[in-house]
Design a protein around this motif. Structure first.
Motif, PDB file in Angstrom:
ATOM      1  N   ARG A   1       0.873  -1.184   0.000  1.00  0.00           N
ATOM      2  CA  ARG A   1       0.000   0.000   0.000  1.00  0.00           C
ATOM      3  C   ARG A   1       0.910   1.234   0.000  1.00  0.00           C
ATOM      4  O   ARG A   1       1.302   1.752   1.047  1.00  0.00           O
ATOM      5  N   ILE A   2       1.250   1.656  -1.202  1.00  0.00           N
ATOM      6  CA  ILE A   2       2.293   2.668  -1.386  1.00  0.00           C
ATOM      7  C   ILE A   2       1.924   4.011  -0.767  1.00  0.00           C
ATOM      8  O   ILE A   2       2.780   4.696  -0.190  1.00  0.00           O
ATOM      9  N   LEU A   3       0.667   4.396  -0.855  1.00  0.00           N
ATOM     10  CA  LEU A   3       0.257   5.736  -0.440  1.00  0.00           C
ATOM     11  C   LEU A   3      -0.185   5.818   1.024  1.00  0.00           C
ATOM     12  O   LEU A   3      -0.559   6.901   1.494  1.00  0.00           O
ATOM     13  N   ASP A   4      -0.142   4.696   1.755  1.00  0.00           N
ATOM     14  CA  ASP A   4      -0.508   4.740   3.177  1.00  0.00           C
ATOM     15  C   ASP A   4       0.462   5.626   3.953  1.00  0.00           C
ATOM     16  O   ASP A   4       1.675   5.634   3.680  1.00  0.00           O
ATOM     17  N   GLU A   5      -0.075   6.367   4.897  1.00  0.00           N
ATOM     18  CA  GLU A   5       0.766   7.226   5.729  1.00  0.00           C
ATOM     19  C   GLU A   5       1.491   6.379   6.773  1.00  0.00           C
ATOM     20  O   GLU A   5       0.882   5.832   7.690  1.00  0.00           O
ATOM     21  N   ASN A   6       2.783   6.227   6.589  1.00  0.00           N
ATOM     22  CA  ASN A   6       3.602   5.511   7.575  1.00  0.00           C
ATOM     23  C   ASN A   6       5.049   5.936   7.381  1.00  0.00           C
ATOM     24  O   ASN A   6       5.369   6.760   6.519  1.00  0.00           O
ATOM     25  N   ALA A   7       5.944   5.359   8.177  1.00  0.00           N
ATOM     26  CA  ALA A   7       7.353   5.775   8.176  1.00  0.00           C
ATOM     27  C   ALA A   7       8.047   5.499   6.846  1.00  0.00           C
ATOM     28  O   ALA A   7       9.061   6.130   6.531  1.00  0.00           O
ATOM     29  N   GLU A   8       7.500   4.551   6.066  1.00  0.00           N
ATOM     30  CA  GLU A   8       8.167   4.167   4.808  1.00  0.00           C
ATOM     31  C   GLU A   8       7.602   4.889   3.581  1.00  0.00           C
ATOM     32  O   GLU A   8       8.064   4.657   2.468  1.00  0.00           O
ATOM     33  N   LYS A   9       6.601   5.752   3.782  1.00  0.00           N
ATOM     34  CA  LYS A   9       5.931   6.342   2.612  1.00  0.00           C
ATOM     35  C   LYS A   9       6.899   7.077   1.691  1.00  0.00           C
ATOM     36  O   LYS A   9       6.875   6.891   0.459  1.00  0.00           O
ATOM     37  N   ASP A  10       7.770   7.918   2.238  1.00  0.00           N
ATOM     38  CA  ASP A  10       8.721   8.659   1.402  1.00  0.00           C
ATOM     39  C   ASP A  10       9.626   7.718   0.621  1.00  0.00           C
ATOM     40  O   ASP A  10       9.890   7.928  -0.570  1.00  0.00           O
ATOM     41  N   ALA A  11      10.119   6.689   1.298  1.00  0.00           N
ATOM     42  CA  ALA A  11      11.021   5.736   0.648  1.00  0.00           C
ATOM     43  C   ALA A  11      10.285   4.966  -0.451  1.00  0.00           C
ATOM     44  O   ALA A  11      10.832   4.721  -1.532  1.00  0.00           O
ATOM     45  N   ARG A  12       9.033   4.597  -0.178  1.00  0.00           N
ATOM     46  CA  ARG A  12       8.253   3.866  -1.181  1.00  0.00           C
ATOM     47  C   ARG A  12       7.998   4.724  -2.416  1.00  0.00           C
ATOM     48  O   ARG A  12       8.122   4.258  -3.553  1.00  0.00           O
ATOM     49  N   LEU A  13       7.643   5.984  -2.187  1.00  0.00           N
ATOM     50  CA  LEU A  13       7.417   6.874  -3.333  1.00  0.00           C
ATOM     51  C   LEU A  13       8.718   7.144  -4.090  1.00  0.00           C
ATOM     52  O   LEU A  13       8.709   7.262  -5.323  1.00  0.00           O
ATOM     53  N   ALA A  14       9.820   7.225  -3.365  1.00  0.00           N
ATOM     54  CA  ALA A  14      11.124   7.408  -4.024  1.00  0.00           C
ATOM     55  C   ALA A  14      11.433   6.198  -4.895  1.00  0.00           C
ATOM     56  O   ALA A  14      11.958   6.333  -6.011  1.00  0.00           O
ATOM     57  N   LEU A  15      11.094   5.006  -4.397  1.00  0.00           N
ATOM     58  CA  LEU A  15      11.305   3.781  -5.173  1.00  0.00           C
ATOM     59  C   LEU A  15      10.442   3.789  -6.427  1.00  0.00           C
ATOM     60  O   LEU A  15      10.920   3.456  -7.530  1.00  0.00           O
ATOM     61  N   VAL A  16       9.191   4.189  -6.293  1.00  0.00           N
ATOM     62  CA  VAL A  16       8.283   4.255  -7.439  1.00  0.00           C
ATOM     63  C   VAL A  16       8.798   5.270  -8.461  1.00  0.00           C
ATOM     64  O   VAL A  16       8.843   4.995  -9.670  1.00  0.00           O
ATOM     65  N   TYR A  17       9.214   6.429  -7.982  1.00  0.00           N
ATOM     66  CA  TYR A  17       9.733   7.477  -8.875  1.00  0.00           C
ATOM     67  C   TYR A  17      10.976   6.990  -9.619  1.00  0.00           C
ATOM     68  O   TYR A  17      11.093   7.163 -10.841  1.00  0.00           O
ATOM     69  N   ALA A  18      11.902   6.377  -8.889  1.00  0.00           N
ATOM     70  CA  ALA A  18      13.145   5.890  -9.502  1.00  0.00           C
ATOM     71  C   ALA A  18      12.852   4.807 -10.542  1.00  0.00           C
ATOM     72  O   ALA A  18      13.475   4.764 -11.610  1.00  0.00           O
ATOM     73  N   THR A  19      11.885   3.949 -10.242  1.00  0.00           N
ATOM     74  CA  THR A  19      11.509   2.899 -11.195  1.00  0.00           C
ATOM     75  C   THR A  19      10.944   3.520 -12.467  1.00  0.00           C
ATOM     76  O   THR A  19      11.259   3.079 -13.581  1.00  0.00           O
ATOM     77  N   GLY A  20      10.123   4.567 -12.312  1.00  0.00           N
ATOM     78  CA  GLY A  20       9.578   5.261 -13.476  1.00  0.00           C
ATOM     79  C   GLY A  20      10.668   5.876 -14.335  1.00  0.00           C
ATOM     80  O   GLY A  20      10.631   5.792 -15.570  1.00  0.00           O
ATOM     81  N   ILE A  21      11.649   6.490 -13.680  1.00  0.00           N
ATOM     82  CA  ILE A  21      12.783   7.100 -14.407  1.00  0.00           C
ATOM     83  C   ILE A  21      13.499   6.046 -15.247  1.00  0.00           C
ATOM     84  O   ILE A  21      13.773   6.253 -16.441  1.00  0.00           O
TER      85      ILE A  21
END
Length: 563
Positions: A526-546
């Motif tokens: 659950r990528i968009l859930d508010e938790n301690a890993e949210k920033d890291a998960r979104l960074a992973l998604v962004y990097a994968t898109g790049i």
């Protein structure tokens, strides 16, 4: 420092002079199962020098080696298995991609030119699916070499000379219709070409007449030249339209005819060096280790492909001062390019070693070889249009309100055909199947494009800004994240391998693997859930898109933001 360098350095500190860093790196393996570690060093190579069983050597190394930078290091039988520090590696990889963006894995410009002979369709014949391979492989290699710091020079060595023009002139004079040709030039010229070849199969005088007309053409006969120029001009209009559809451009359109006035110098050089001999009336260069000599001039004085290619090679070396010269031409021409290099070496041109034939397998239809001469072809332009139409139908069904549907359908349809070609290893041919190519499921271009579009949707929902996570620890340790991190980290090595082996399929297969890893992650997290890993998960998604977008770009395929 990448993971191989980290492991090699740690091993070198223990092994001393037993193996160099490069040798260690070359020996490292990726375990088939992730629970066995991220990299493994086989101890077999040290059994002779250390006079111990490989199991004992592996155990000794695991005991002595520093675990700094690793989660753990364990000996398993004859292997030393390395488990990378997931948190530190994830932060390092993601931070680098967020910082560099699409420049990730780019090397500094060397300034060296790479000449790429590619596409090279024959004038007065339709652009078929058979010409696609050379076009898209050459275009991908140009982008790959540019990525690693070279300056590509893309050359479309048009087939605008040769006996086939003699055949075409004979056909036109026998049963051609000027008005019909002006209305539908390529299709009418194809009909003439097929008709005259069928006639020549039963009547050998047609072949003689065609040779006579080509000799007239070589000697500058006004009527022959006028017809040739007309056929050439009409063909280029169609070719330009198809190249625009494919998004492919060239630095040179110098075809075979361009070298008509440059062959005399080649013959003079061969003569001065005493390399020319006569054989059955023809002029040849004898080559050691070859079954046949290189045929430079026929008995009637007409030149051949190799004469022209020798002139082209010398012209390109002088003009582009290339570090490498690639010929993206079907594997059936392997013998020709071996002879070309051998003759250049006999002419004392050491740069012949920088010439590489980049062969590829055939495209078939229902297992049968395609042939323009027999009229058995799949025309590329209507095929591209049909692919776009099928992509449009799928978009209408899945996302009818999508803005800019026509542009997205074009990117998906054309990209599907290019990606399908490039995912196949060069030397492997493939059977043409449009339905499979344009599918959004399976190992296809649309599948990868859809993964990229899904990523962009997630990032839009999150209003993600890469600057917002700059400098943060981006620790991710779950299995699905780790598979993606390892793939992202491997991207520079994949590009280097693709360039070294002239194999764009390495990048296409990588893109499929990355898209599959992301889709697995998306299904379990659950990528968009508010938790301690949210920033890291979104960074992973962004990097994968790049990296997905850059992988597709290197293959000449667009990556729509929405699908």
């Amino acid at each position: 420092m990448n993971d191989k360098q980290l492991v090699s350095q740690a091993l070198a500190a223990v092994l001393g002079d037993a193996l160099s860093n490069e040798a260690i790196s070359n020996l490292l393996e990726t375990p088939k199962k992730s629970e066995m570690g991220d990299l493994a060093f086989p101890a077999f190579s040290l059994t002779k020098s250390l006079r111990k069983a490989p199991n004992m050597i592996a155990a000794d190394i695991a005991e002595k080696i520093s675990s700094e930078g690793f989660e753990k290091i364990v000996a398993t039988g004859p292997y030393v298995n390395f488990f990378l520090d997931k948190s530190a590696t994830a932060t390092a990889v993601l931070s680098e991609i967020l910082s560099e963006g699409t420049a990730y894995a780019t090397l500094d410009q060397t300034g060296d030119n790479v000449a790429i002979d590619m596409s090279s369709p024959n004038i007065a014949k339709p652009f078929s699916i058979g010409h696609l391979r050379s076009t898209v492989i050459g275009d991908a290699l140009a982008k790959i070499y540019q990525k690693i710091g070279y300056n590509p020079v893309k050359i479309n060595h048009l087939g605008d000379w040769g006996k086939q023009f003699g055949m075409l002139i004979v056909a036109y004079k026998k049963y051609g219709n000027e008005a019909a040709i002006r209305q539908n030039p390529i299709s009418e010229l194809l009909k003439l070409y097929v008709q005259i070849n069928a006639e020549a199969a039963d009547d050998p005088t047609v072949d003689v007449e065609a040779r006579d007309w080509f000799l007239k053409l070589e000697n500058g006969d006004a009527e022959a030249l006028a017809l040739w120029q007309w056929f050439r001009d009409e063909s280029l209009v169609e070719f330009d339209r198809i190249y625009t559809e494919l998004g492919v451009e060239f630095d040179s359109m110098n075809g075979e005819a361009f070298y008509n006035d440059k062959m005399d110098e080649i013959i003079d050089i061969l003569s001065e060096k005493g390399l020319l001999t006569e054989s059955e009336g023809a002029t040849v260069v004898e080559l050691e280790g070859f079954e046949n000599p290189a045929l430079i001039k026929k008995s009637d004085g007409a030149t051949l492909y190799i004469t022209r290619d020798l002139a082209a090679a010398l012209y390109r070396k002088r003009t582009y001062k290339f570090a490498k010269s690639l010929y993206v031409v079907g594997q059936e021409q392997s013998g020709h390019f071996k002879q070309l290099k051998a003759v250049l070496k006999k002419m004392d041109y050491d740069w012949a070693d920088d010439i590489y034939h980049v062969p590829f397998g055939l495209v078939t239809k229902e297992g049968k070889k395609l042939s323009t001469r027999k009229g058995n072809v799949i025309l590329l332009e209507p095929t591209l249009h049909e692919a776009v139409k099928r992509a449009q139908a799928q978009i209408d069904a899945k996302n009818p309100d999508l803005p800019n549907k026509a542009a997205v359908a074009h990117a998906v349809g054309v990209g599907a055909i290019k990606f399908y070609d490039l995912k196949n290893e060069r030397l492997n041919g493939y059977d043409f199947n449009l339905e499979e190519m344009v599918s959004f499921e399976g190992e296809t271009g649309p599948y990868v494009q859809y993964a990229h579009a899904r990523i962009q949707s997630i990032l839009r929902k999150a209003n993600f800004q890469p600057d917002a996570v700059a400098g943060k620890t981006l620790a991710l340790t779950d299995d699905e994240s780790w598979e993606i991190i390892k793939l992202l980290q491997a991207f520079p090595d994949v590009i280097a391998r693709a360039a070294r082996t002239f194999e764009p399929s390495a990048i296409a297969k990588y893109a499929i693997n990355l898209a599959q890893a992301f889709n697995k992650y998306y299904a379990h997290t659950r990528i968009l859930d508010e938790n301690a890993e949210k920033d890291a998960r979104l960074a992973l998604v962004y990097a994968t898109g790049i990296v997905l977008r850059e992988s597709l770009r290197l293959l000449g395929v667009d990556a729509p933001e929405e699908m």
